[in-house]
Write a protein that holds these residues in place. Structure first.
Motif, PDB file in Angstrom:
ATOM      1  N   UNK A  28       0.816  -1.219   0.000  1.00 24.81           N
ATOM      2  CA  UNK A  28       0.000   0.000   0.000  1.00 24.81           C
ATOM      3  C   UNK A  28       0.844   1.260   0.000  1.00 24.81           C
ATOM      4  N   UNK A  29       2.155   1.100  -0.067  1.00 28.21           N
ATOM      5  CA  UNK A  29       3.057   2.254  -0.117  1.00 28.21           C
ATOM      6  C   UNK A  29       4.114   1.997  -1.186  1.00 28.21           C
ATOM      7  N   UNK A  30       3.958   2.672  -2.316  1.00 28.26           N
ATOM      8  CA  UNK A  30       4.939   2.498  -3.388  1.00 28.26           C
ATOM      9  C   UNK A  30       6.319   2.982  -2.960  1.00 28.26           C
ATOM     10  N   UNK A  52      -1.185  -1.726 -10.678  1.00 33.33           N
ATOM     11  CA  UNK A  52      -0.205  -0.794 -10.126  1.00 33.33           C
ATOM     12  C   UNK A  52      -0.708   0.624 -10.326  1.00 33.33           C
ATOM     13  N   UNK A  53      -0.641   1.412  -9.276  1.00 34.75           N
ATOM     14  CA  UNK A  53      -0.981   2.830  -9.327  1.00 34.75           C
ATOM     15  C   UNK A  53       0.179   3.577  -8.658  1.00 34.75           C
ATOM     16  N   UNK A  54       0.137   4.891  -8.631  1.00 40.32           N
ATOM     17  CA  UNK A  54       1.175   5.628  -7.912  1.00 40.32           C
ATOM     18  C   UNK A  54       1.156   5.348  -6.404  1.00 40.32           C
ATOM     19  N   UNK A  55       0.075   4.737  -5.908  1.00 39.18           N
ATOM     20  CA  UNK A  55      -0.089   4.529  -4.471  1.00 39.18           C
ATOM     21  C   UNK A  55       0.087   3.085  -4.019  1.00 39.18           C
ATOM     22  N   UNK A  56      -0.163   2.104  -4.885  1.00 39.63           N
ATOM     23  CA  UNK A  56      -0.067   0.708  -4.459  1.00 39.63           C
ATOM     24  C   UNK A  56       0.285  -0.188  -5.636  1.00 39.63           C
ATOM     25  N   UNK A  57       0.671  -1.448  -5.295  1.00 41.03           N
ATOM     26  CA  UNK A  57       0.972  -2.454  -6.308  1.00 41.03           C
ATOM     27  C   UNK A  57       0.486  -3.806  -5.781  1.00 41.03           C
TER      28      UNK A  57
END
Length: 73
Positions: A28-30, A52-57
């Motif tokens: 939850x923290x890239x 994948x987003x800027x916030x999680x993977x």
């Protein structure tokens, strides 16, 4: 591994959890995920990214990717 049986290598610990039946891994923290360079590289090289987003993977752990050497067998 120390005398209490704790494993400190995140890859070894992760693979133990996967062997026990984990199907997905999410961070939850890239910034934290990418901060562990060896582990994040291992995950990207060995498991498929589901989302994948800027916030999680999220990774699918049900099947490891083939390495080039394994693929050529």
């Amino acid at each position: 591994e120390d005398v209490t049986g704790r494993t400190y290598d995140p890859i070894i610990y992760f693979e133990q959890l996967r062997a026990e039946g984990a199907s997905y891994f999410a961070s939850a923290s890239m910034s934290e995920f990418l901060g562990h360079e060896k582990f994040s590289r291992y995950m990207r090289e060995n498991y498929k990214v589901v989302k994948e987003t800027p916030h999680f993977i999220i990774f699918d752990l049900r099947k490891k990717r083939y390495t080039q050497a394994e693929h050529n067998l």
